[in-house]
Design an enzyme around this catalytic site. Structure first.
Site, mmCIF file in Angstrom:
data_model
loop_
_atom_site.group_PDB
_atom_site.id
_atom_site.type_symbol
_atom_site.label_atom_id
_atom_site.label_comp_id
_atom_site.label_asym_id
_atom_site.label_seq_id
_atom_site.Cartn_x
_atom_site.Cartn_y
_atom_site.Cartn_z
ATOM 1 N N ALA A 1 0.820 -1.208 0.000
ATOM 2 C CA ALA A 1 0.000 0.000 0.000
ATOM 3 C C ALA A 1 0.857 1.263 0.000
ATOM 4 O O ALA A 1 0.464 2.288 -0.555
ATOM 5 C CB ALA A 1 -0.935 -0.003 1.211
ATOM 6 N N CYS A 2 2.047 1.202 0.609
ATOM 7 C CA CYS A 2 2.896 2.384 0.690
ATOM 8 C C CYS A 2 3.553 2.719 -0.646
ATOM 9 O O CYS A 2 4.245 3.722 -0.766
ATOM 10 C CB CYS A 2 3.957 2.213 1.771
ATOM 11 S SG CYS A 2 4.786 0.626 1.739
#
Length: 426
Positions: A366-367
């Site tokens: 997600a980052c």
């Protein structure tokens, strides 16, 4: 499921008709965790350093949570230091290793040179970026060991080959967040500890061993005694807890060095000062208690659903059109993680997801969500071809994901691919 948990209540609350399969990114707090946070907000709002009832209650809750977190990873309560999350814990280990390297020089004025740290090229950014920063500032040297393209693992011999006389830390994640591959941390620790005995006799710095266990906790056995590590990072929101974390340190400040990054009121034995976040710590303790009691059940369920997902994908799309990016010869992987590509032009992962009406997932960490259609560097490092990696999807199931959910998701993916194939037609 924990005792007293309503399965319907425990399911991730998403818009009606959607199925969430991004549990490696984050998990919803378990109902028991949310209740523990609420109770602490109401009844343990006092300062844990104060002697009045609400303060004493807060201190008791923090002590109980510390015991639960320690029990979850096989450590002692005094080995647990609460942090804001995994990023802080990882940074604290790196900071400590460099500081300890300089503090350990035999005679004032002696110099071993710059501290050297060994890690892999598939670590989380909260390990990679601090190391890159130290290198840029001329404060440390780092070797990023490539993972084997055959196994997807950071192989022990390769890590050991990167060690130098100035090496002070080896940091290898316990399981990769994108492929799910489990790293050989136990064997690595054993080999490094044996090496340390020779290094001490030669007057060389001790090599500390750290593992980021963010993805493994709640999905498999984690025992610090078995792993033999000096440090282990714990991240609450990966196992149905709140967004705080903890760092396991084998005898902090005595057996194993630990230096604070912050200075203040002396909380957490001054290793991590700042008035304790009692509600979140209470929630973390409850999440840890659930893992200790139920991890084998969680693991078996998630593996069953994950395997069903992969079988269903191959049955519906055909084995020739599905490439399982997380399958590596001889490597174990997380019970809940499937990284795969649907082969074909115009089927980049983000495009497929944008056409899905049911599935909520990601193409990777997600980052890294801002990177557009660029393939995951993790997959490329593991030897996945560029055009295959570009089409990758990471689906990670949770404790309450069902086979019926999988049926809906695969149907959704098939409809998305039909739409995209039509768009590609001349």
């Amino acid at each position: 499921m924990g005792a007293g948990t309503d399965p319907a209540e425990a399911r991730c609350e998403e818009p009606e008709g959607r199925v969430y399969l991004d549990y490696n990114a984050t998990t919803p707090p378990a109902p028991e965790v949310a209740q523990a946070v609420r109770d602490a907000l109401r009844h343990a709002w006092g300062n844990p350093s104060s002697s009045y009832p609400a303060g004493r209650k807060a201190k008791e809750l923090i002590g109980s949570a510390r015991e639960n977190v320690a029990r979850m990873v096989g450590g002692r309560p005094e080995d647990i230091v609460f942090t804001s999350g995994g990023t802080e814990a990882n940074n604290m280990v790196i900071h400590t290793a460099c500081r300890h390297f300089h503090d350990s020089q035999a005679t004032p004025g002696d110099s071993w040179g710059m501290p050297h740290i060994v890690t892999s090229n598939v670590e989380h950014d909260s390990v990679c970026l601090p190391l890159e920063h130290l290198v840029k500032e001329g404060l440390a040297e780092t070797t990023f060991v490539p993972v084997s393209q055959r196994s997807g693992r950071a192989e022990v011999d390769d890590v050991l080959a990167a060690i130098r006389p100035t090496t002070c830390l080896v940091s290898i994640m316990l399981a990769n967040n994108e492929t799910g591959v489990i790293m050989p941390v136990m064997e690595l620790s054993q080999r490094v500890h044996a090496l340390n005995q020779r290094r001490v006799a030669e007057g060389l710095p001790r090599i500390l061993v750290h593992t980021d266990a963010a993805q493994m906790i709640g999905k498999g056995r984690v025992d610090v005694q078995e792993l033999g590590v000096d440090y282990l990072t714990i991240v609450g929101h990966k196992f149905y807890g709140p967004r705080i974390g903890a760092l396991y340190v084998r005898g902090p400040g005595t057996t194993t060095p630990l230096h604070p990054m912050l200075f203040g009121g002396g909380q957490e034995r001054s290793f991590r000062p700042g008035t304790e976040n009692t509600p979140m710590i209470a929630g973390l303790g409850k999440a840890a208690e659930l893992v200790s009691k139920n991890w084998e059940t969680y693991e078996a369920h998630m593996r069953d659903v994950r395997d069903y997902l992969e079988a269903k994908l191959e049955a519906c799309f055909g084995k020739q059109r599905i490439h399982l990016n997380s399958h590596f010869t001889g490597s174990k992987r997380l019970c809940n993680t499937s990284n795969f590509s649907i082969l074909g032009p115009g089927l980049q992962g983000r495009r497929v997801l944008s056409c899905c009406k049911v599935l909520l997932a990601s193409v990777g960490a997600a980052c890294h969500s801002e990177k557009g259609d660029r393939p995951s560097s993790i997959l490329l490092s593991c030897g996945i071809p560029y055009d295959v990696a570009q089409n990758a999807l990471r689906l990670s199931v949770g404790r309450d994901t069902t086979r019926a959910d999988v049926d809906l998701v695969v149907q959704d993916l098939m409809q998305a691919v039909v739409q995209l194939d039509q768009d590609q037609a001349p």
